[in-house]
Design a protein around this motif. Structure first.
Motif, PDB file in Angstrom:
ATOM      1  N   TYR A   1     -26.799 -50.822 -89.215  1.00 14.72           N
ATOM      2  CA  TYR A   1     -28.183 -50.526 -88.888  1.00 14.72           C
ATOM      3  C   TYR A   1     -28.939 -50.199 -90.169  1.00 14.72           C
ATOM      4  O   TYR A   1     -28.367 -49.676 -91.130  1.00 14.72           O
TER       5      TYR A   1
ATOM      6  N   ILE B   1     -30.945 -52.548 -85.598  1.00 17.08           N
ATOM      7  CA  ILE B   1     -29.661 -53.184 -85.827  1.00 17.08           C
ATOM      8  C   ILE B   1     -29.820 -54.377 -86.767  1.00 17.08           C
ATOM      9  O   ILE B   1     -30.829 -55.096 -86.724  1.00 17.08           O
TER      10      ILE B   1
ATOM     11  N   PHE C   1     -26.755 -47.404 -91.853  1.00 14.23           N
ATOM     12  CA  PHE C   1     -25.732 -46.756 -91.039  1.00 14.23           C
ATOM     13  C   PHE C   1     -24.757 -47.786 -90.506  1.00 14.23           C
ATOM     14  O   PHE C   1     -25.161 -48.842 -89.994  1.00 14.23           O
TER      15      PHE C   1
ATOM     16  N   SER D   1     -19.861 -51.323 -73.230  1.00 13.56           N
ATOM     17  CA  SER D   1     -21.158 -51.993 -73.116  1.00 13.56           C
ATOM     18  C   SER D   1     -22.077 -51.624 -74.257  1.00 13.56           C
ATOM     19  O   SER D   1     -23.276 -51.511 -74.068  1.00 13.56           O
ATOM     20  N   TYR D   2     -21.503 -51.424 -75.415  1.00  8.64           N
ATOM     21  CA  TYR D   2     -22.259 -51.158 -76.646  1.00  8.64           C
ATOM     22  C   TYR D   2     -22.992 -49.826 -76.612  1.00  8.64           C
ATOM     23  O   TYR D   2     -23.765 -49.527 -77.508  1.00  8.64           O
ATOM     24  N   ASN D   3     -22.804 -49.014 -75.568  1.00  3.09           N
ATOM     25  CA  ASN D   3     -23.590 -47.807 -75.445  1.00  3.09           C
ATOM     26  C   ASN D   3     -23.080 -46.660 -76.291  1.00  3.09           C
ATOM     27  O   ASN D   3     -23.839 -46.003 -76.983  1.00  3.09           O
ATOM     28  N   GLU D   4     -21.794 -46.417 -76.195  1.00  2.80           N
ATOM     29  CA  GLU D   4     -21.235 -45.234 -76.851  1.00  2.80           C
ATOM     30  C   GLU D   4     -20.901 -45.577 -78.294  1.00  2.80           C
ATOM     31  O   GLU D   4     -19.751 -45.809 -78.637  1.00  2.80           O
ATOM     32  N   GLN D   5     -21.916 -45.602 -79.103  1.00  4.56           N
ATOM     33  CA  GLN D   5     -21.741 -45.954 -80.496  1.00  4.56           C
ATOM     34  C   GLN D   5     -21.568 -44.699 -81.335  1.00  4.56           C
ATOM     35  O   GLN D   5     -22.284 -43.714 -81.159  1.00  4.56           O
TER      36      GLN D   5
ATOM     37  N   PHE E   1     -21.684 -43.255 -85.073  1.00  2.00           N
ATOM     38  CA  PHE E   1     -22.317 -43.599 -86.341  1.00  2.00           C
ATOM     39  C   PHE E   1     -21.642 -42.902 -87.518  1.00  2.00           C
ATOM     40  O   PHE E   1     -21.144 -41.787 -87.394  1.00  2.00           O
ATOM     41  N   GLY E   2     -21.656 -43.585 -88.655  1.00  2.00           N
ATOM     42  CA  GLY E   2     -21.243 -42.970 -89.895  1.00  2.00           C
ATOM     43  C   GLY E   2     -22.352 -42.083 -90.445  1.00  2.00           C
ATOM     44  O   GLY E   2     -23.444 -42.014 -89.857  1.00  2.00           O
TER      45      GLY E   2
END
Lengths: 114, 109
Positions: free
Chosen positions: A35, A45, A90, A99-103, A105-106
């Motif tokens: 991102y 993104i 990021f 479903s790509y929801n629970e991302q 992040f660094g």
């Protein structure tokens, strides 16, 4: 204990240079993302990879090239850096089936192009 | 493309006050998410909502998935200094998340 790590944390460089940002996740996730967060904090993104395969490329200039050597790593190489590339980048990852929801992040890499 | 309108853009409150923020869209979604970004860190998922009308709490945080499926709300009760940060709503696009512009919360002690 680090879940998603990025290096370096800060990167200051001159216009025209080439630089790389590295990302690693130890969560066993299959999907990883890059991102860009601009100065107004807008989070957009750039790329996503699933099990080393490119899934999304959001009309990012060709100067940006992601590389995923294995599913735990997603690096970002930027050629011919421009002033407008200054931002916080990021890396994130998510588990399969989420479903790509629970991302996750660094901590981000703050890139400053002079 | 999809656009999420988040408001307010910023809030300045006193410690102990309650906070409300919302996110709206012209499109219908099946998922609403709320993330928080602490200064100098990456966003962290706070609450995920998957059903219209759903009300979910996480400690002092409560989020609701609007009945129309076009909006969501986040409330924080009895704010404390560590609540400072940027709160993002997000929803699911085509194989990706789409984020709102964020609400920056500042708390005066």
């Amino acid at each position: 204990d680090t879940a998603v790590s990025q290096t370096p944390k800060y990167l200051v460089t001159q216009m025209g240079n080439d630089k790389s940002i590295k990302c690693e996740q130890n969560l066993g996730h299959d999907t990883m993302y890059w991102y860009k967060q601009d100065s107004k904090k807008f989070l957009k993104i750039m790329f996503s990879y699933n099990n080393k395969e490119l899934i999304i490329n959001e009309t990012v200039p060709n100067r940006f090239s992601p590389k995923s050597p294995d599913k735990a790593h997603l690096n970002l190489h930027i050629n011919s850096l421009e002033l407008g590339d200054s931002a916080v980048y990021f890396c994130a990852s998510s588990p399969v089936g989420s479903s790509y929801n629970e991302q996750f992040f660094g901590p981000g890499t703050r890139l400053t192009v002079l | 493309g999809q656009q999420l309108n988040q408001s307010p853009q910023s809030m300045f409150i006193q410690e102990g006050e309650d906070v409300s923020m919302n996110c709206t869209s012209s499109s219908i979604f099946n998922t609403w998410l709320w993330y928080k970004q602490d200064p100098g860190e990456g966003p962290v998922l706070l609450i995920a909502l998957y059903k219209a009308g759903e009300l979910t709490s996480n400690g002092r945080l409560t989020a609701q998935f609007g009945i129309t499926r076009k909006d969501s709300f986040l409330n924080i009760s009895a704010s404390i200094p560590s609540d400072v940060g940027i709160y993002f709503c997000a929803t699911q696009g085509a194989q990706k998340l789409v984020f709102g512009q964020g609400t920056r919360l500042t708390i005066n002690p």
